[in-house]
Design an enzyme around this catalytic site. Structure first.
Site, short mmCIF file in Angstrom:
data_model
loop_
_atom_site.label_atom_id
_atom_site.label_comp_id
_atom_site.label_asym_id
_atom_site.label_seq_id
_atom_site.Cartn_x
_atom_site.Cartn_y
_atom_site.Cartn_z
N ALA A 192 18.64 -20.07 12.69
CA ALA A 192 18.41 -21.41 12.13
C ALA A 192 19.22 -21.64 10.86
CB ALA A 192 16.92 -21.59 11.83
N GLU A 193 19.36 -20.61 10.05
CA GLU A 193 20.02 -20.76 8.75
C GLU A 193 21.54 -20.80 8.87
OE1 GLU A 193 18.80 -21.45 5.89
OE2 GLU A 193 16.69 -20.95 6.04
N SER A 194 22.12 -19.92 9.70
CA SER A 194 23.58 -19.76 9.67
C SER A 194 24.23 -19.61 11.05
CB SER A 194 23.95 -18.53 8.85
OG SER A 194 23.52 -17.35 9.52
#
Length: 187
Positions: free
Chosen positions: A49-51
């Site tokens: 989700a983040e990267s």
């Protein structure tokens, strides 16, 4: 017919593993997840989700690396861990970023009595915001209604991470020894 073929192909396990839900840095994620007592599929979901597992990503707000850590948060984490070698430059190192991010996720899980929804909301919106929401709305540690999270971005983030966690669980099963193993691929 073309759309059906693309959909069918995207549902095959090898396409999902190779293109949609890859798992680079898997050994590092599993290692630190085991050390800090975090579900490795949850950690993988956060990274996705983040990267999207890109180590060189930096957000417009200044978050860095695979787990998109803010430099101030990472500096606090390093201090709590007793890591004297902290520097913002180190946050781009996948090993450091994953270690710090999973440690922080474990701290949030402990703070919120193992509640992944609250821990993920705090990872995204900050601990103070989640503590404030708990007081303001009377949420308890067993809070489970993601739709009540007042920030749309955080609400969507939590839902996305939980979806990714399930995908990583499905694609990379746990064996009876507790070590993640790839499920058999039908190519």
């Amino acid at each position: 017919m073309c759309c059906f073929g693309v959909y069918f192909l995207s549902q095959t396990e090898w396409v999902q593993k190779d293109y949609l839900y890859p798992y680079p840095y898997r050994e590092t994620v599993e290692h630190y997840a085991d050390i800090y007592g975090v579900d490795s599929s949850l950690a993988a979901g956060v990274i996705q989700a983040e990267s999207r597992f890109r180590a060189d990503v930096q957000s417009h707000r200044g978050a860095v690396g695979l787990m998109q850590l803010m430099p101030d948060t990472a500096e606090w984490i390093a201090g709590q861990m007793g890591d004297q070698r902290y520097s913002v430059v180190n946050l781009s190192d996948p090993e450091v970023n994953i270690r710090y991010g999973i440690w922080y996720l474990a701290v949030l899980q402990k703070e919120f009595d193992g509640n992944d929804i609250l821990a993920l909301a705090a990872y995204n919106a900050g601990r103070g915001n989640v503590q404030s929401w708990m007081r303001l709305y009377g949420w308890r540690q067993d809070f489970s209604d993601v739709e009540k999270i007042p920030y749309a971005e955080t609400r969507e983030y939590v839902l996305r991470v939980l979806k990714y966690q399930k995908k990583y669980e499905d694609l990379y099963e746990r064996s009876s020894t507790g070590v993640l193993t790839a499920s058999i691929e039908n190519r």
